[in-house]
Design a protein around this motif. Sequence first.
Motif, PDB file in Angstrom:
ATOM      1  N   LEU A 271       0.842  -1.191   0.000  1.00 60.01           N
ATOM      2  CA  LEU A 271       0.000   0.000   0.000  1.00 60.01           C
ATOM      3  C   LEU A 271       0.881   1.246   0.000  1.00 60.01           C
ATOM      4  CD1 LEU A 271      -2.690  -1.099   2.619  1.00 60.01           C
ATOM      5  CD2 LEU A 271      -2.770  -1.349   0.130  1.00 60.01           C
ATOM      6  N   SER A 272       0.371   2.313  -0.591  1.00 56.45           N
ATOM      7  CA  SER A 272       1.169   3.525  -0.720  1.00 56.45           C
ATOM      8  C   SER A 272       1.160   4.340   0.562  1.00 56.45           C
ATOM      9  CB  SER A 272       0.625   4.386  -1.875  1.00 56.45           C
ATOM     10  OG  SER A 272      -0.573   5.046  -1.472  1.00 56.45           O
ATOM     11  N   ASP A 273       2.015   5.375   0.592  1.00 54.07           N
ATOM     12  CA  ASP A 273       2.084   6.233   1.774  1.00 54.07           C
ATOM     13  C   ASP A 273       0.887   7.166   1.874  1.00 54.07           C
ATOM     14  OD1 ASP A 273       2.665   7.974  -0.271  1.00 54.07           O
ATOM     15  OD2 ASP A 273       4.698   8.445   0.413  1.00 54.07           O
ATOM     16  N   GLN A 274      -0.017   7.108   0.894  1.00 56.42           N
ATOM     17  CA  GLN A 274      -1.255   7.880   0.976  1.00 56.42           C
ATOM     18  C   GLN A 274      -2.391   7.070   1.609  1.00 56.42           C
ATOM     19  OE1 GLN A 274      -2.372  10.212  -2.532  1.00 56.42           O
ATOM     20  NE2 GLN A 274      -0.310   9.936  -3.376  1.00 56.42           N
ATOM     21  N   THR A 275      -2.073   5.880   2.038  1.00 59.87           N
ATOM     22  CA  THR A 275      -3.083   5.006   2.642  1.00 59.87           C
ATOM     23  C   THR A 275      -3.609   5.591   3.943  1.00 59.87           C
ATOM     24  OG1 THR A 275      -2.096   3.035   1.663  1.00 59.87           O
ATOM     25  CG2 THR A 275      -3.499   2.709   3.596  1.00 59.87           C
TER      26      THR A 275
ATOM     27  N   ASP B 151      -6.125   2.474   0.384  1.00 56.92           N
ATOM     28  CA  ASP B 151      -5.152   3.162  -0.458  1.00 56.92           C
ATOM     29  C   ASP B 151      -5.869   3.742  -1.675  1.00 56.92           C
ATOM     30  OD1 ASP B 151      -3.104   4.029  -2.036  1.00 56.92           O
ATOM     31  OD2 ASP B 151      -2.033   2.112  -2.113  1.00 56.92           O
TER      32      ASP B 151
ATOM     33  N   THR C 190      -4.747   5.436  -4.134  1.00 56.54           N
ATOM     34  CA  THR C 190      -3.986   5.362  -5.387  1.00 56.54           C
ATOM     35  C   THR C 190      -4.232   4.050  -6.111  1.00 56.54           C
ATOM     36  OG1 THR C 190      -1.978   4.373  -4.422  1.00 56.54           O
ATOM     37  CG2 THR C 190      -2.196   6.785  -4.325  1.00 56.54           C
TER      38      THR C 190
ATOM     39  N   GLN D 125      -8.350  -1.852  -0.386  1.00 58.55           N
ATOM     40  CA  GLN D 125      -8.523  -1.811   1.057  1.00 58.55           C
ATOM     41  C   GLN D 125      -8.237  -3.174   1.671  1.00 58.55           C
ATOM     42  OE1 GLN D 125     -12.476  -0.423   1.850  1.00 58.55           O
ATOM     43  NE2 GLN D 125     -13.448  -1.847   0.438  1.00 58.55           N
TER      44      GLN D 125
END
Length: 331
Positions: free
Chosen positions: A26-30, A47, A49, A53
């Motif tokens: 998962l990205s750091d925007q999660t 996430d 992006t 989920q």
Amino acid sequence: MSGLYDDQLLDELLRGTQSLVGEWGLSDQTEVRLLTISENMTCLAYDPTQDKQLILRVHRPGYHTREEIQSELLWINDLRQQEIVDTPKPIATQAGTAIASFSTNNEIRDVVAFSFMSGKEPSTDSELINGFQQLGSISAKLHNHSQNWVRPVTFVRKTWNFDTMLGASPLWGDWRAAAGLTDSGRQTIEEACLIIRHQLEAYGMGDRRFGLVHADLRLANLLVDGNRLGVIDFDDCGLSWFMYDFAAAISFIEDDPLVASLQSAWIQGYRDHRPLSAVDEAMFPTFILLRRVLLTAWLASHSETPTAQELGTEFTAVTVNMAAQYISSHQ
């Protein structure tokens, strides 16, 4: 067990969980948000992006070992492979491990991930009767699988018997510490526990009666979506009496007028897939009270949880009344 779920700790646990999302790609925007607090903390990680989920379960330290957690996941994976039950898939990390972890307050917090499952908790109305017939069928299939499955040599889970529930070293704490328990109430439950012990000893632990069970099939661990009844949270699975699974299914609603109908429906569904004798059926009141006293102990030892704070002393009072009725039925 260490660590009360106060606001400060919850913030720390959420930050720790957030730091691990990359383990599952998962990205750091999660965004990680809290879903429930019980024995463990359960979160939803989304996430945007990837429009992806996952459910992340943060384990409470001092309860399950890593070997126990891995064993739970082994059983789930086999149940899924054999198409025994609809349940979320355990998701390994990108490194191929079943468990990730972070440290907070000098404690290691193990975290496991599951696929997201749609649905909602069943409501306690007349529709629940049909659901319990389906749950009885699911329980029978679980028990058939349990009896026939050759567990790996590394498999280890807790045993839920009288001693580990209500005996000298209870896994969920001492029911005698329950909120609002009076001396007379304590004496009533003590007397009922003696009868429970005798009944369980007479019933025995033969392989048709005792084996690997979910042990927590309560409404909060069921997800209804159309005709599908999904089962989640095998965190308490272990070795116990098969009929205990019904008692767990009516957790916190044991005094509901629907229970007799729920029991009949569950038995009907169960017998569609697995024999259930008159002796088994006669043990239901014993398992129901066993579970109720166990829950009373859990609420006492987990007083910081929303469930314990919501139920309060009234839950204890009903437990005492149930114990008194149980004693009367065995005189």
